[in-house]
Design a protein around this motif. Structure first.
Motif, PDB file in Angstrom:
ATOM      1  N   MET A   1      67.958  73.597  25.406  1.00 16.11           N
ATOM      2  CA  MET A   1      66.854  74.535  25.636  1.00 16.11           C
ATOM      3  C   MET A   1      66.510  74.551  27.114  1.00 16.11           C
ATOM      4  N   GLN A   2      66.191  75.722  27.614  1.00 14.24           N
ATOM      5  CA  GLN A   2      65.847  75.877  29.027  1.00 14.24           C
ATOM      6  C   GLN A   2      64.332  75.974  29.193  1.00 14.24           C
ATOM      7  N   PHE A   3      63.844  75.318  30.237  1.00 12.79           N
ATOM      8  CA  PHE A   3      62.426  75.368  30.579  1.00 12.79           C
ATOM      9  C   PHE A   3      62.293  75.880  32.007  1.00 12.79           C
ATOM     10  N   GLY A   4      61.257  76.665  32.232  1.00 15.96           N
ATOM     11  CA  GLY A   4      61.079  77.184  33.572  1.00 15.96           C
ATOM     12  C   GLY A   4      59.726  77.821  33.758  1.00 15.96           C
ATOM     13  N   ILE A   5      59.637  78.653  34.794  1.00 13.79           N
ATOM     14  CA  ILE A   5      58.410  79.362  35.113  1.00 13.79           C
ATOM     15  C   ILE A   5      58.741  80.805  35.462  1.00 13.79           C
ATOM     16  N   PHE A   6      57.735  81.661  35.353  1.00 13.95           N
ATOM     17  CA  PHE A   6      57.895  83.028  35.848  1.00 13.95           C
ATOM     18  C   PHE A   6      56.646  83.416  36.627  1.00 13.95           C
ATOM     19  N   THR A   7      56.814  84.353  37.534  1.00 15.34           N
ATOM     20  CA  THR A   7      55.712  84.844  38.336  1.00 15.34           C
ATOM     21  C   THR A   7      55.656  86.362  38.264  1.00 15.34           C
ATOM     22  N   VAL A   8      54.444  86.900  38.369  1.00 12.33           N
ATOM     23  CA  VAL A   8      54.300  88.355  38.477  1.00 12.33           C
ATOM     24  C   VAL A   8      54.019  88.761  39.926  1.00 12.33           C
ATOM     25  N   GLY A   9      53.824  87.768  40.787  1.00 13.68           N
ATOM     26  CA  GLY A   9      53.666  88.056  42.208  1.00 13.68           C
ATOM     27  C   GLY A   9      52.360  88.734  42.569  1.00 13.68           C
ATOM     28  N   ASP A  10      51.286  88.409  41.853  1.00 14.50           N
ATOM     29  CA  ASP A  10      49.991  89.029  42.163  1.00 14.50           C
ATOM     30  C   ASP A  10      49.378  88.414  43.420  1.00 14.50           C
ATOM     31  N   VAL A  11      48.698  89.244  44.185  1.00 19.17           N
ATOM     32  CA  VAL A  11      47.914  88.795  45.339  1.00 19.17           C
ATOM     33  C   VAL A  11      46.451  88.891  44.926  1.00 19.17           C
ATOM     34  N   THR A  12      45.868  87.744  44.588  1.00 21.53           N
ATOM     35  CA  THR A  12      44.537  87.712  43.992  1.00 21.53           C
ATOM     36  C   THR A  12      43.632  86.770  44.778  1.00 21.53           C
ATOM     37  N   THR A  13      42.406  87.154  44.959  1.00 17.92           N
ATOM     38  CA  THR A  13      41.430  86.329  45.663  1.00 17.92           C
ATOM     39  C   THR A  13      41.115  85.077  44.859  1.00 17.92           C
ATOM     40  N   ASP A  14      41.078  83.939  45.523  1.00 18.08           N
ATOM     41  CA  ASP A  14      40.662  82.690  44.889  1.00 18.08           C
ATOM     42  C   ASP A  14      39.153  82.776  44.648  1.00 18.08           C
ATOM     43  N   PRO A  15      38.702  82.807  43.392  1.00 17.39           N
ATOM     44  CA  PRO A  15      37.278  82.998  43.119  1.00 17.39           C
ATOM     45  C   PRO A  15      36.415  81.810  43.547  1.00 17.39           C
ATOM     46  N   PHE A  45      63.804  79.940  37.201  1.00 17.64           N
ATOM     47  CA  PHE A  45      62.712  80.606  37.916  1.00 17.64           C
ATOM     48  C   PHE A  45      62.922  82.104  37.779  1.00 17.64           C
ATOM     49  N   ALA A  46      61.871  82.824  37.355  1.00 21.08           N
ATOM     50  CA  ALA A  46      61.972  84.272  37.161  1.00 21.08           C
ATOM     51  C   ALA A  46      60.858  84.973  37.924  1.00 21.08           C
ATOM     52  N   THR A  47      61.207  86.077  38.569  1.00 16.14           N
ATOM     53  CA  THR A  47      60.217  86.871  39.279  1.00 16.14           C
ATOM     54  C   THR A  47      60.079  88.241  38.639  1.00 16.14           C
ATOM     55  N   GLY A  48      58.854  88.759  38.663  1.00 11.30           N
ATOM     56  CA  GLY A  48      58.615  90.094  38.160  1.00 11.30           C
ATOM     57  C   GLY A  48      59.070  91.154  39.151  1.00 11.30           C
ATOM     58  N   GLU A  49      58.837  92.398  38.788  1.00 10.18           N
ATOM     59  CA  GLU A  49      59.115  93.523  39.676  1.00 10.18           C
ATOM     60  C   GLU A  49      57.943  94.486  39.612  1.00 10.18           C
ATOM     61  N   HIS A  50      57.275  94.660  40.745  1.00 12.13           N
ATOM     62  CA  HIS A  50      56.176  95.607  40.850  1.00 12.13           C
ATOM     63  C   HIS A  50      56.332  96.388  42.146  1.00 12.13           C
ATOM     64  N   HIS A  51      55.880  97.629  42.126  1.00 15.42           N
ATOM     65  CA  HIS A  51      55.983  98.478  43.312  1.00 15.42           C
ATOM     66  C   HIS A  51      54.619  99.001  43.742  1.00 15.42           C
ATOM     67  N   ASN A  52      53.591  98.299  43.330  1.00 13.08           N
ATOM     68  CA  ASN A  52      52.233  98.719  43.650  1.00 13.08           C
ATOM     69  C   ASN A  52      51.392  97.497  44.004  1.00 13.08           C
ATOM     70  N   PRO A  53      50.388  97.682  44.862  1.00  9.25           N
ATOM     71  CA  PRO A  53      49.466  96.582  45.112  1.00  9.25           C
ATOM     72  C   PRO A  53      48.609  96.342  43.876  1.00  9.25           C
ATOM     73  N   PRO A  54      48.107  95.110  43.682  1.00  6.32           N
ATOM     74  CA  PRO A  54      48.171  93.971  44.591  1.00  6.32           C
ATOM     75  C   PRO A  54      49.317  93.003  44.268  1.00  6.32           C
ATOM     76  N   PHE A  55      50.546  93.446  44.342  1.00  7.27           N
ATOM     77  CA  PHE A  55      51.700  92.608  44.020  1.00  7.27           C
ATOM     78  C   PHE A  55      52.675  92.598  45.192  1.00  7.27           C
ATOM     79  N   ILE A  56      53.474  91.515  45.261  1.00  3.93           N
ATOM     80  CA  ILE A  56      54.508  91.403  46.303  1.00  3.93           C
ATOM     81  C   ILE A  56      55.881  91.260  45.671  1.00  3.93           C
ATOM     82  N   ALA A  57      56.009  91.702  44.411  1.00 11.86           N
ATOM     83  CA  ALA A  57      57.230  91.433  43.650  1.00 11.86           C
ATOM     84  C   ALA A  57      58.224  92.583  43.688  1.00 11.86           C
ATOM     85  N   SER A  58      58.198  93.407  44.718  1.00 10.06           N
ATOM     86  CA  SER A  58      59.255  94.406  44.870  1.00 10.06           C
ATOM     87  C   SER A  58      60.522  93.705  45.352  1.00 10.06           C
TER      88      SER A  58
END
Length: 391
Positions: A1-15, A45-58
């Protein structure tokens, strides 16, 4: 079995501090997180794909190639690749090139994307999302499994005598997962091709995940790719750990309460009870994760989202250290509970071995040659009823 992480690449303010990372800082943090994942012993390790802010996953292949040059063992994947708005020819070329650059350490997860304004930016209509996913993947599949392709469809210009280059490494394309939160059509598509199915497993209750995975397994067997238990399943998930469970709750609560997706909604406690989110001690995360197989069966890949909602890089790296500490237990417990005959998670090496080591016997045979299913297609009336939710 494989274990890992994924990201959506959001740029979010630390509350908790009011600090918002720059795009440059978030991009560099993504690389640091991936390198740390390999350091603590994770597989993927997996990265998302977004083409709009607030993301850096293009440009995901750029990110993955850069990470691949700085890692040795980590499988590089996506979460997800936008099969609806990205030209299948570009996907075929870009991921085959990445496959060569990282010596096969790559697979990818197809997804539709649910950000409405993005579709017209690429000349597409979100109302055609399912149709785009079906047609575009049909073309991508052929581009990777046929040397010369003649093709005509609804959503792009025809191809005549086209060869996608470079050809897949060792004649075996990257393994494909089809990711979804709520669309049975995507589970059907994964089953039709004998590909993997990855359920997001974050926002919806357990019963929904169970239903989607069951459909995929049933249809995988229906199309002749093996038994339902041999279907290739992946799950997402979320956790936040501290040695003391109350410390975890107290620290994570402001991030949860202000998260762009589920903040200002249900309480942390209610959301954790209704979904797989686990906030607590390492032992609590172990026990909750092991419980996933009780409702989806034995599965092959577990990825967690741990770098969202404004969590600072230091905290994310600490989470990875804790993940690394519980990893041997998770591996041992899942292995002990695993039923006989359940396949391992696919890797490039295993796919090459299954293909007999060469292009002429690729494991990615055309879907319409599946045992007992040679006359089936996604236009089949029974399949159509499934896609319309009638089965």
């Amino acid at each position: 079995m494989q274990f890992g992480i994924f990201t959506v690449g959001d740029v979010t303010t630390d509350p908790t501090t009011g600090t918002t990372p720059t795009e440059h800082e978030r991009i560099k943090a993504t690389v640091a997180i991936a390198k740390k994942a390999e350091e603590v012993g994770l597989d993927v390790f997996a990265t998302g794909e977004h083409h709009n802010p607030p993301f850096i996953a293009s440009a995901p292949t750029t990110t993955l190639a850069y990470i691949g040059a700085q890692t040795e063992r980590l499988i590089l994947s996506t979460s997800t690749t936008l099969i609806t708005t990205t030209d299948p020819v570009l996907i075929a070329e870009n991921y085959a090139k990445l496959q060569h650059l990282v010596d096969g350490r790559v697979d990818l997860m197809m997804g539709r994307g649910n950000t409405g304004p993005v579709y017209p930016w690429f000349g597409k209509d979100i109302r055609q999302g399912i149709n785009l996913a079906v047609e575009n993947y049909a073309l991508l599949h052929r581009l990777w499994t046929e040397d010369v392709v003649d093709w005509q469809g609804r959503f792009r210009s025809p191809l005549q005598g086209f060869t996608s280059t470079p050809r897949p490494l060792d004649g075996v394309p990257p393994f494909v997962w089809h990711g979804s939160i709520r669309s049975p059509e995507i589970a059907e598509q994964a089953a039709y091709y004998g590909d993997g199915f990855f359920h997001n497993h974050i926002f919806w209750p357990i019963s929904h995940t169970q239903q989607m995975v069951r459909l995929y397994r049933q249809r995988f067997e229906h199309y002749g790719h093996g038994t339902a238990e041999q279907a290739i399943v992946g799950l997402g998930g979320q956790f936040f750990m501290r040695k003391n469970s109350q410390d975890a709750v107290d620290e994570f609560r402001p991030y949860f309460d202000n998260a762009p997706v589920y903040g200002h909604g249900p309480s942390l406690e209610d959301f954790s009870a209704a979904t797989p989110l686990t906030v607590g001690s390492p032992q609590q995360v172990i026990e909750r994760t092991l419980s996933f197989r009780e409702y989806v069966g034995d599965y092959q890949r577990q990825l967690f989202l741990i770098d969202h909602a404004g969590l600072p890089l230091k905290t994310v790296l600490e989470q990875l250290d804790l993940y690394g500490e519980i990893l041997p237990t998770l591996r041992a417990e899942f292995a002990e509970r695993r039923a006989p005959g359940v396949p391992d998670a696919p890797t490039h090496a295993s796919l090459v071995a299954a293909a007999g080591g060469g292009k002429d016997s690729t494991v990615y045979a055309e879907a319409d040659s599946a045992t007992g299913s040679s006359d089936r297609s996604l236009d089949d009336p029974e399949v159509a009823r499934v896609l319309e939710g009638e089965l």
